[in-house]
Design a protein around this motif. Structure first.
Motif, PDB file in Angstrom:
ATOM      1  N   VAL A   1       0.845  -1.191   0.000  1.00 50.59           N
ATOM      2  CA  VAL A   1       0.000   0.000   0.000  1.00 50.59           C
ATOM      3  C   VAL A   1       0.878   1.237   0.000  1.00 50.59           C
ATOM      4  O   VAL A   1       1.861   1.320   0.746  1.00 50.59           O
ATOM      5  CB  VAL A   1      -0.927   0.009   1.229  1.00 50.59           C
ATOM      6  N   ILE A   2       0.537   2.179  -0.869  1.00 54.56           N
ATOM      7  CA  ILE A   2       1.233   3.465  -0.945  1.00 54.56           C
ATOM      8  C   ILE A   2       0.241   4.564  -0.590  1.00 54.56           C
ATOM      9  O   ILE A   2      -0.839   4.659  -1.176  1.00 54.56           O
ATOM     10  CB  ILE A   2       1.814   3.708  -2.352  1.00 54.56           C
ATOM     11  N   ARG A   3       0.587   5.373   0.376  1.00 53.22           N
ATOM     12  CA  ARG A   3      -0.227   6.539   0.748  1.00 53.22           C
ATOM     13  C   ARG A   3       0.729   7.709   0.866  1.00 53.22           C
ATOM     14  O   ARG A   3       1.462   7.840   1.850  1.00 53.22           O
ATOM     15  CB  ARG A   3      -0.957   6.301   2.064  1.00 53.22           C
ATOM     16  N   THR A   4       0.749   8.528  -0.156  1.00 53.12           N
ATOM     17  CA  THR A   4       1.640   9.675  -0.170  1.00 53.12           C
ATOM     18  C   THR A   4       0.919  10.858  -0.790  1.00 53.12           C
ATOM     19  O   THR A   4       0.474  10.786  -1.945  1.00 53.12           O
ATOM     20  CB  THR A   4       2.938   9.377  -0.941  1.00 53.12           C
ATOM     21  N   GLY A   5       0.748  11.930  -0.046  1.00 46.93           N
ATOM     22  CA  GLY A   5       0.044  13.091  -0.572  1.00 46.93           C
ATOM     23  C   GLY A   5      -1.349  12.735  -1.027  1.00 46.93           C
ATOM     24  O   GLY A   5      -2.159  12.204  -0.253  1.00 46.93           O
ATOM     25  N   ASP A   6      -1.642  12.985  -2.299  1.00 40.60           N
ATOM     26  CA  ASP A   6      -2.964  12.728  -2.861  1.00 40.60           C
ATOM     27  C   ASP A   6      -3.105  11.339  -3.463  1.00 40.60           C
ATOM     28  O   ASP A   6      -4.130  11.046  -4.089  1.00 40.60           O
ATOM     29  CB  ASP A   6      -3.270  13.769  -3.947  1.00 40.60           C
ATOM     30  N   VAL A   7      -2.110  10.491  -3.286  1.00 40.31           N
ATOM     31  CA  VAL A   7      -2.118   9.171  -3.916  1.00 40.31           C
ATOM     32  C   VAL A   7      -2.314   8.083  -2.867  1.00 40.31           C
ATOM     33  O   VAL A   7      -1.496   7.932  -1.953  1.00 40.31           O
ATOM     34  CB  VAL A   7      -0.811   8.911  -4.693  1.00 40.31           C
ATOM     35  N   HIS A   8      -3.430   7.353  -3.002  1.00 42.31           N
ATOM     36  CA  HIS A   8      -3.691   6.177  -2.182  1.00 42.31           C
ATOM     37  C   HIS A   8      -3.802   5.002  -3.151  1.00 42.31           C
ATOM     38  O   HIS A   8      -4.721   4.962  -3.986  1.00 42.31           O
ATOM     39  CB  HIS A   8      -4.984   6.330  -1.391  1.00 42.31           C
ATOM     40  N   ALA A   9      -2.892   4.045  -3.049  1.00 47.80           N
ATOM     41  CA  ALA A   9      -2.847   2.962  -4.022  1.00 47.80           C
ATOM     42  C   ALA A   9      -2.451   1.648  -3.370  1.00 47.80           C
ATOM     43  O   ALA A   9      -1.693   1.622  -2.396  1.00 47.80           O
ATOM     44  CB  ALA A   9      -1.860   3.293  -5.140  1.00 47.80           C
ATOM     45  N   THR A  10      -2.977   0.572  -3.925  1.00 50.35           N
ATOM     46  CA  THR A  10      -2.472  -0.766  -3.643  1.00 50.35           C
ATOM     47  C   THR A  10      -1.722  -1.217  -4.886  1.00 50.35           C
ATOM     48  O   THR A  10      -2.283  -1.211  -5.985  1.00 50.35           O
ATOM     49  CB  THR A  10      -3.607  -1.747  -3.333  1.00 50.35           C
TER      50      THR A  10
END
Length: 238
Positions: free
Chosen positions: A8-17
Motif C-alpha cells: 500500500v502506498i499513501r503519499t500526498g494525494d495518492v492512495h494505491a495498492t
C-alpha cells in the motif's frame, strides 16, 4: 493466481495498492475504480490478478472523492479534482515500472476520468503530436503521457439516455485504447461502443464480454482472463 506481492502506498494525494508479478515487470497499469466503489473492488482485484499473471505491475488507486469519504458517488463538481488525482498517481507511480509501457484507465467513472486526462496528453508512441495544452517547459506534460488506455465499462451515456453521450474528448485521444464492454451494459449498447470507438484518433480494440452487464460480473464472466490476454497482445506485444 494471486499477485506475487502487494503493498500500500499513501503519499500526498495518492492512495494505491500496488500488485507486483513474480517476474521482472513488463510495464505498469494504473487503474481507478467506478463511481460507487473503491480500489479494493472485486473487478479491480480480478483484473489485477490476471494482469500481474501476464507480467504487469498494477496500481489500483482510490480517487480523491473516495479518499475523502468511504461511501457514496462522486460529485460532478469535483470531477476535475478526481482527474488531478489521476495525474498525481501517474507522476508518483510511474517509476515503479520504468522499462515498460504505462497503461492508465479504470472502471466506468474512473476510466472516463482517466480518458479525459489522456486526451490532454497525446501519446508519442502512436504517432500523435506530443504537444498539448498540458505540456510546459518543465516537461511535466511529457511525464503524464501514457502508452495505453484501458477502459472497462466506459459509461457512454446514462442508462436510457443515449442523447447524452460522453464523447466530446474522444477524438483527441491518440493513445492505443482497449475497450472492455459487457454485452448487456445499460450505459452503452455494443453498436454504440463500436461507433464511439471510431471517434478515437488512435488505434482501438474492443473486448466484448458475453453475459455481462455494466459491472462485468467478474466472478463468472472471465473478464479478467479476457482483458489480460487482450492487454498483452495490444499493449505489450505491439
Amino acid at each position: 493466481m494471486k499477485p506475487a506481492t502487494s503493498s500500500v502506498i499513501r503519499t500526498g494525494d495518492v492512495h494505491a495498492t500496488v500488485d507486483r508479478p513474480d517476474c521482472d515487470s513488463r510495464g505498469l497499469a494504473i487503474l481507478a475504480h467506478g463511481a460507487g466503489s473503491d480500489r479494493d473492488s472485486v473487478l479491480l482485484r480480478t483484473l489485477s490478478e490476471s494482469l500481474t499473471a501476464r507480467g504487469l505491475t498494477v496500481a489500483r488507486i482510490d480517487l480523491p472523492y473516495r479518499q475523502q469519504r468511504p461511501k457514496g458517488p462522486p460529485s460532478p463538481s469535483k470531477a476535475a479534482a478526481d482527474r488531478d488525482g489521476i495525474r498525481a498517481a501517474i507522476a508518483a507511480l510511474r517509476p515503479l515500472a520504468p522499462d515498460g509501457p504505462l497503461i492508465v484507465g479504470g472502471q466506468s467513472y474512473g476510466g472516463r476520468q482517466a480518458s479525459m486526462v489522456v486526451a490532454e496528453y497525446p501519446s508519442t508512441s502512436s504517432g500523435g503530436d506530443s504537444t498539448s495544452a498540458g505540456d510546459d517547459s518543465t516537461g511535466a506534460g511529457h511525464d503524464l503521457n501514457a502508452d495505453g488506455l484501458l477502459l472497462t465499462s466506459y459509461p457512454l451515456h446514462p442508462p436510457g439516455k443515449p442523447e447524452k453521450s460522453r464523447v466530446e474528448h474522444l477524438p483527441r485521444i491518440t493513445t492505443p485504447t482497449l475497450l472492455v464492454h459487457g454485452h448487456s451494459d445499460a450505459f452503452a449498447t455494443s453498436a454504440e461502443i463500436a461507433a464511439a470507438a471510431a471517434l478515437f484518433a488512435g488505434p482501438v480494440e474492443i473486448v466484448e464480454v458475453e453475459k455481462a452487464d455494466h459491472g462485468l460480473k467478474p466472478e463468472r464472466s472471465g473478464v479478467g482472463r479476457l482483458t489480460a490476454a487482450a492487454a498483452e497482445r495490444f499493449f505489450l506485444d505491439r
